[in-house]
Design a protein around this motif. Sequence first.
Motif, mmCIF file in Angstrom:
data_model
loop_
_atom_site.group_PDB
_atom_site.id
_atom_site.type_symbol
_atom_site.label_atom_id
_atom_site.label_comp_id
_atom_site.label_asym_id
_atom_site.label_seq_id
_atom_site.Cartn_x
_atom_site.Cartn_y
_atom_site.Cartn_z
ATOM 1 N N SER A 154 -10.370 1.176 3.426
ATOM 2 C CA SER A 154 -8.930 0.915 3.353
ATOM 3 C C SER A 154 -8.471 0.582 1.934
ATOM 4 O O SER A 154 -7.274 0.440 1.689
ATOM 5 N N SER A 155 -9.402 0.416 0.996
ATOM 6 C CA SER A 155 -9.022 0.118 -0.386
ATOM 7 C C SER A 155 -8.383 1.312 -1.070
ATOM 8 O O SER A 155 -7.840 1.182 -2.166
ATOM 9 N N LEU A 156 -8.472 2.492 -0.462
ATOM 10 C CA LEU A 156 -7.834 3.693 -0.987
ATOM 11 C C LEU A 156 -6.818 4.173 0.032
ATOM 12 O O LEU A 156 -7.163 4.493 1.163
ATOM 13 N N GLN A 157 -5.532 4.205 -0.359
ATOM 14 C CA GLN A 157 -4.466 4.607 0.556
ATOM 15 C C GLN A 157 -3.805 5.896 0.073
ATOM 16 O O GLN A 157 -3.766 6.169 -1.129
ATOM 17 N N THR A 158 -3.271 6.657 1.030
ATOM 18 C CA THR A 158 -2.595 7.924 0.740
ATOM 19 C C THR A 158 -1.159 7.837 1.226
ATOM 20 O O THR A 158 -0.914 7.486 2.382
ATOM 21 N N MET A 159 -0.201 8.148 0.347
ATOM 22 C CA MET A 159 1.219 8.126 0.711
ATOM 23 C C MET A 159 1.916 9.383 0.190
ATOM 24 O O MET A 159 1.504 9.942 -0.819
ATOM 25 N N PHE A 160 3.000 9.786 0.892
ATOM 26 C CA PHE A 160 3.799 10.930 0.476
ATOM 27 C C PHE A 160 5.203 10.478 0.104
ATOM 28 O O PHE A 160 5.718 9.487 0.625
ATOM 29 N N SER A 161 5.838 11.233 -0.774
ATOM 30 C CA SER A 161 7.236 10.978 -1.097
ATOM 31 C C SER A 161 8.123 11.445 0.056
ATOM 32 O O SER A 161 7.665 12.125 0.981
ATOM 33 N N ARG A 162 9.377 11.093 -0.016
ATOM 34 C CA ARG A 162 10.344 11.425 1.039
ATOM 35 C C ARG A 162 10.393 12.922 1.320
ATOM 36 O O ARG A 162 10.462 13.348 2.477
ATOM 37 N N ASP A 163 10.352 13.754 0.271
ATOM 38 C CA ASP A 163 10.427 15.208 0.459
ATOM 39 C C ASP A 163 9.056 15.865 0.561
ATOM 40 O O ASP A 163 8.953 17.095 0.586
ATOM 41 N N MET A 164 7.992 15.065 0.634
ATOM 42 C CA MET A 164 6.610 15.529 0.789
ATOM 43 C C MET A 164 6.086 16.287 -0.435
ATOM 44 O O MET A 164 5.014 16.872 -0.391
ATOM 45 N N SER A 165 6.835 16.260 -1.542
ATOM 46 C CA SER A 165 6.395 17.020 -2.722
ATOM 47 C C SER A 165 5.375 16.248 -3.559
ATOM 48 O O SER A 165 4.599 16.846 -4.298
ATOM 49 N N LYS A 166 5.396 14.912 -3.472
ATOM 50 C CA LYS A 166 4.482 14.084 -4.261
ATOM 51 C C LYS A 166 3.531 13.342 -3.326
ATOM 52 O O LYS A 166 3.919 12.881 -2.261
ATOM 53 N N ILE A 167 2.285 13.257 -3.755
ATOM 54 C CA ILE A 167 1.292 12.513 -2.995
ATOM 55 C C ILE A 167 0.703 11.440 -3.903
ATOM 56 O O ILE A 167 0.393 11.707 -5.075
ATOM 57 N N LEU A 168 0.611 10.242 -3.379
ATOM 58 C CA LEU A 168 0.106 9.093 -4.136
ATOM 59 C C LEU A 168 -1.228 8.648 -3.559
ATOM 60 O O LEU A 168 -1.363 8.465 -2.351
ATOM 61 N N LEU A 169 -2.222 8.493 -4.425
ATOM 62 C CA LEU A 169 -3.478 7.858 -4.069
ATOM 63 C C LEU A 169 -3.488 6.494 -4.733
ATOM 64 O O LEU A 169 -3.450 6.390 -5.967
ATOM 65 N N PHE A 170 -3.495 5.456 -3.915
ATOM 66 C CA PHE A 170 -3.382 4.086 -4.405
ATOM 67 C C PHE A 170 -4.692 3.348 -4.179
ATOM 68 O O PHE A 170 -5.158 3.216 -3.053
ATOM 69 N N ARG A 171 -5.297 2.876 -5.260
ATOM 70 C CA ARG A 171 -6.552 2.143 -5.181
ATOM 71 C C ARG A 171 -6.311 0.667 -5.404
ATOM 72 O O ARG A 171 -5.633 0.269 -6.346
ATOM 73 N N ASN A 172 -6.904 -0.114 -4.528
ATOM 74 C CA ASN A 172 -6.779 -1.566 -4.600
ATOM 75 C C ASN A 172 -8.183 -2.140 -4.646
ATOM 76 O O ASN A 172 -8.822 -2.325 -3.618
ATOM 77 N N ASP A 173 -8.694 -2.391 -5.848
ATOM 78 C CA ASP A 173 -10.034 -2.943 -6.004
ATOM 79 C C ASP A 173 -9.971 -4.449 -5.811
ATOM 80 O O ASP A 173 -9.745 -5.215 -6.757
ATOM 81 N N LYS A 174 -10.109 -4.866 -4.574
ATOM 82 C CA LYS A 174 -9.912 -6.275 -4.227
ATOM 83 C C LYS A 174 -10.863 -7.185 -5.001
ATOM 84 O O LYS A 174 -12.022 -6.874 -5.194
ATOM 85 N N ALA A 175 -10.316 -8.324 -5.406
ATOM 86 C CA ALA A 175 -11.083 -9.248 -6.247
ATOM 87 C C ALA A 175 -11.720 -10.348 -5.424
ATOM 88 O O ALA A 175 -11.294 -10.664 -4.317
ATOM 89 N N GLY A 176 -12.758 -10.957 -5.997
ATOM 90 C CA GLY A 176 -13.386 -12.115 -5.399
ATOM 91 C C GLY A 176 -12.810 -13.378 -6.003
ATOM 92 O O GLY A 176 -11.788 -13.368 -6.686
ATOM 93 N N LYS A 177 -13.465 -14.488 -5.777
ATOM 94 C CA LYS A 177 -13.003 -15.759 -6.289
ATOM 95 C C LYS A 177 -12.999 -15.744 -7.810
ATOM 96 O O LYS A 177 -13.938 -15.292 -8.449
ATOM 97 N N LYS A 178 -11.880 -16.230 -8.388
ATOM 98 C CA LYS A 178 -11.686 -16.306 -9.835
ATOM 99 C C LYS A 178 -11.723 -14.921 -10.504
ATOM 100 O O LYS A 178 -11.977 -14.806 -11.697
ATOM 101 N N GLU A 179 -11.446 -13.880 -9.716
ATOM 102 C CA GLU A 179 -11.334 -12.536 -10.262
ATOM 103 C C GLU A 179 -9.905 -12.031 -10.065
ATOM 104 O O GLU A 179 -9.181 -12.502 -9.192
ATOM 105 N N LYS A 180 -9.503 -11.070 -10.879
ATOM 106 C CA LYS A 180 -8.181 -10.474 -10.765
ATOM 107 C C LYS A 180 -8.291 -9.075 -10.159
ATOM 108 O O LYS A 180 -9.175 -8.304 -10.535
#
Length: 525
Positions: A154-180
């Motif tokens: 789930s750390s990698l998500q896929t989204m489309f724009s309203r007109d389906m012309s753009k696709i976004l790959l969103f990466r969320n590298d979740k951090a641990g304690k005292k990490e960003k």
Amino acid sequence: MKKYILSILFIVGIITVSNSQNLKKNLDLEVGKPINLKATKAYLNVIEGENGTFYAVNYTPREIKHGIQILEFDRNMNETKRSNIDLKFNKDELSVREVFFNTDRITLILSSEYKKGESVEVSAYNIDPSSLKPISSPKLLLQFVSESRFANWSSLQTMFSRDMSKILLFRNDKAGKKEKTTYTINVFDASDNFSPIREQSYQSNEIDKLEDIANVKVNNEGGVYLMAQIFNEKRKTIVDGKVNYKFKLKEFSKEGKSMNSVDLDLGDEFITQISIAINQNDDIVCTGFYSSKTSFGIKGCFYKLLDHKSKTLIKESKKEFSLDFITSEMSEKAAKKVKKKKAKGKSVELASFQLRDIVLDEDVGVIQVAERYYVRSHTYTDANGVSHTYYTYHYDDIIVISISPEGEIEWARKIQKRQSSRSPNSFMSYHLSIQGDKLYFFFNGNAESLLPNKKKSHYWSTGKKAAGIIVEVNEEGYMKKDIFYDYAGHRAFALIGRTVDFDDELIFMSQVKKEIKFMKLKFKD
């Protein structure tokens, strides 16, 4: 009217859903012939094609590297062709993230498994609909090494724009304690063979897991917005009786790696849920629920519209749910308990509702849809003294809220529904279809719930009383309810989560035991 669904009180005039109101007279239902497809141990998806065609994509997740099967059907639910496609990848473990019809081709977004210290590959795989054969080799979109031990699928998500012309790959590298946490976006032009548009990374200012991303959206120009929930102290929603978080709308800047942000709040009330959408002017719609009691309940709903350039507020409104609305569709016993609590001066709120859909209407405004969803754990001890735990997933009432083009909340309705299962599956939840100026909600239910004078909604089950329920909601919020199929008559259960929605008809995949069929529901003129 042109509407878009994006996959997101006040003195309310209550209009309850009456019992069966003969919607059937405006519907034609046809059940197709059995299809030669595996109903078990396989994943099935259906997508709309061109000229009335639709496709079923069939594969076994653990064996996807060995290939997938694609079947084409015409509007009469007849199979016209099928193809077995070998997936020639270096990686052994693959996942299908998206399947969609992309201009003139069927596209699959595939990725290898997301494991710490290993390379992750994300590729686009294009299929020619005329031959159901690959157009070319898979196109590699992303390749990166998963470095965080907190990363998962789930750390990698896929989204489309309203007109389906753009696709976004969103990466969320979740951090641990005292990490960003580091967020990375990759935007591609889906209409131009996934040519890259943007790639940016941003490191959060928060540490100790104090930031969650509630929503991510990409607009038609490739602009990316994040809705972040930021905790002030420890990762708790309430500290010493006070709210311990706030919401920020963040925008990836078009230059560099900075992040523009704006705070979102409701004064004395606090936001419990919020979702964002992009309207036809590229402005940002923010809508959701608020509470004054707890971060888990909802007291009312709100709406904000932000200018996409300046991020300044264009319109806003906030309305509290009335007692009549909160108790509508409740059993007599439950409603009496809530009213008694209110009479004592205590706050009463709805619980466990999740935002599901936002319908953007260029003429009418915004429709917000939420569903009551919760998970319960059950533990028992067997005859040998061994404890066992299992979970039930509940999908209950639906809330529909109408917001005018001026930003005023006009009406809210509650649709009664009861569903539960040992696991999330395609029988559960609902399908929303827009036909002309009406909304139609389809879900599996119990035929007894529509009998005259029935105040209690029965849970759906696969028994002989199982039925498909249709609820019509018009622009003024008036509702009608009926059965669109019954198990006794059709010997099939609709897989609500696998539906193709054409302009004037819907095609549901249906199943009985190991047999797969299609159901076609046509709206009469």
